[in-house]
Design a protein around this motif. Structure first.
Motif, mmCIF file in Angstrom:
data_model
loop_
_atom_site.group_PDB
_atom_site.id
_atom_site.type_symbol
_atom_site.label_atom_id
_atom_site.label_comp_id
_atom_site.label_asym_id
_atom_site.label_seq_id
_atom_site.Cartn_x
_atom_site.Cartn_y
_atom_site.Cartn_z
ATOM 1 N N ASN A 1 0.874 -1.292 -0.125
ATOM 2 C CA ASN A 1 0.051 -0.168 0.012
ATOM 3 C C ASN A 1 0.886 1.386 -0.004
ATOM 4 O OD1 ASN A 1 -2.387 -1.317 0.251
ATOM 5 N ND2 ASN A 1 -2.085 -1.660 2.249
ATOM 6 N N GLU A 2 2.336 1.095 0.189
ATOM 7 C CA GLU A 2 3.009 2.436 0.283
ATOM 8 C C GLU A 2 2.913 3.113 -1.164
ATOM 9 O OE1 GLU A 2 5.026 -1.271 2.612
ATOM 10 O OE2 GLU A 2 3.975 -0.906 0.607
ATOM 11 N N PRO A 3 3.236 4.412 -0.979
ATOM 12 C CA PRO A 3 3.069 5.272 -2.317
ATOM 13 C C PRO A 3 4.630 5.226 -2.915
ATOM 14 C CG PRO A 3 3.132 6.443 -0.469
ATOM 15 C CD PRO A 3 2.941 5.406 0.205
ATOM 16 N N LYS A 4 4.623 5.670 -4.155
ATOM 17 C CA LYS A 4 6.073 5.766 -4.704
ATOM 18 C C LYS A 4 6.627 4.701 -4.633
ATOM 19 C CE LYS A 4 5.881 10.664 -4.777
ATOM 20 N NZ LYS A 4 6.570 12.247 -4.606
ATOM 21 N N CYS A 5 6.166 3.428 -4.861
ATOM 22 C CA CYS A 5 6.858 2.176 -4.845
ATOM 23 C C CYS A 5 7.276 1.502 -5.990
ATOM 24 C CB CYS A 5 5.887 1.050 -4.232
ATOM 25 S SG CYS A 5 6.335 -0.407 -4.449
ATOM 26 N N ALA A 6 8.549 1.553 -6.365
ATOM 27 C CA ALA A 6 9.313 1.187 -7.379
ATOM 28 C C ALA A 6 8.990 -0.058 -8.003
ATOM 29 C CB ALA A 6 10.857 1.304 -7.422
ATOM 30 N N VAL A 7 8.526 -1.172 -7.069
ATOM 31 C CA VAL A 7 8.186 -2.401 -7.627
ATOM 32 C C VAL A 7 6.769 -2.336 -8.226
ATOM 33 C CG1 VAL A 7 7.323 -4.819 -6.552
ATOM 34 C CG2 VAL A 7 9.519 -3.532 -5.717
#
Length: 295
Positions: A258-264
């Motif tokens: 749920n984290e924002p700006k996640c590269a994955v």
């Protein structure tokens, strides 16, 4: 004190390879008090009942590089993860469960696809998609041959001078594979249960077979793996393609859920990460997150 490797465990006895001899051993009573259980693959120190005896006593188990609970094996270099293309059909989620387990124990996985000779062109095409996907991630994928010489050629460099565990769902052809390499083994095999779509259990004990200049452990078949000991942090590290990308996530320690700006998740959108792998990661993450605490 003499040093050897446990190659077979059965009913409280341990067969230890000592140079060119096999010594039938018992473990010290002290092991039970200390809750130490010798495992197949362990390097042990032992005493013989007499200089030329074929029996002895295990006195000490040397430190392990890794160990598995099911199957109970120690000091493994490679996991040969066998998946049949058909009968039973290829099961990517089960394959990923095996990969997670191997990665969590720092065991290098090698994927073996069997029964291609029984597959239709449509099923073969389906399997080729997954072969390409896992090779893109960085895994070695071998389509095993029914020709013994070709089979030996494809596996020899992997097995030589190493201990390898061969694992996979019942009925995918693990014992057949070993028998094809070395017919004298004569390991029991069984047909697929038509009602369940999986194999009958045929391997009844854990044994380390000396093959191709190394050792292969044939293990009891099983159709599911739980993550009872795995943490969310450890799970995150077992998806190796995520690990390479995660350094670009905004938040350190990102779980890619749920984290924002996640590269994955960005890589998922662009197709750099396979959608089936991310879906399996989400399922495993939820499974561990909702796991009931053990007291």
């Amino acid at each position: 004190m003499l040093k050897g490797k446990i190659i077979r465990a059965l009913s409280g006895f341990y067969d230890v390879q000592l140079d060119d001899r096999i010594i039938r051993c018992k473990g010290r009573g002290l092991f039970r008090k200390k809750q130490v259980t010798p495992l197949v693959g362990d390097i042990v120190e032992l005493d013989l009942d007499s200089p030329q005896a074929s029996t002895g006593m295990i006195q000490h188990v040397l430190e392990r590089t890794n160990e598995l609970v099911r199957p109970p094996v120690a000091n493994i270099d490679h996991a040969l993860i066998v998946q049949s293309i058909t009968e039973p059909e290829l099961n990517p989620i089960l394959l990923d469960r095996f990969l997670v387990l191997a990665e969590s124990k720092r065991i290098e996985p090698v994927i073996l696809f069997t029964k291609k000779d029984l597959a239709s062109s449509k099923i073969s095409e389906h399997a080729n998609y997954y072969k390409d996907a896992y090779e893109k991630i960085g895994y070695q994928v071998i389509e095993t041959s029914t020709e013994p010489d070709l089979l030996v050629q494809s596996l020899e460099s992997i097995v030589k001078n190493r201990v390898c565990v061969i694992a996979g769902q019942s009925g995918v052809g693990k014992s057949t594979l070993l028998n094809r390499i070395e017919p004298d083994l004569n390991i029991e095999t069984a047909d697929i249960s038509k009602s369940l779509g999986r194999g009958k259990h045929t391997t009844r004990h854990v044994e380390l077979y000396q093959l191709l200049g190394g050792f292969i452990v044939d293990t009891p078949g099983f159709s599911s793996l739980d993550f009872a000991e795995l943490t969310l942090e450890e799970l995150r590290e077992t998806f190796i393609e995520f690990e390479r990308i995660s350094e670009h996530c905004k938040f350190r320690g990102c779980f890619h859920i749920n984290e924002p700006k996640c590269a994955v998740k960005d890589a998922l959108e662009t197709g750099e990460i396979e959608s089936f792998r991310y879906k399996h990661y989400q399922l495993f993450h939820e499974e561990i997150k909702n796991r009931k605490p053990r007291y």
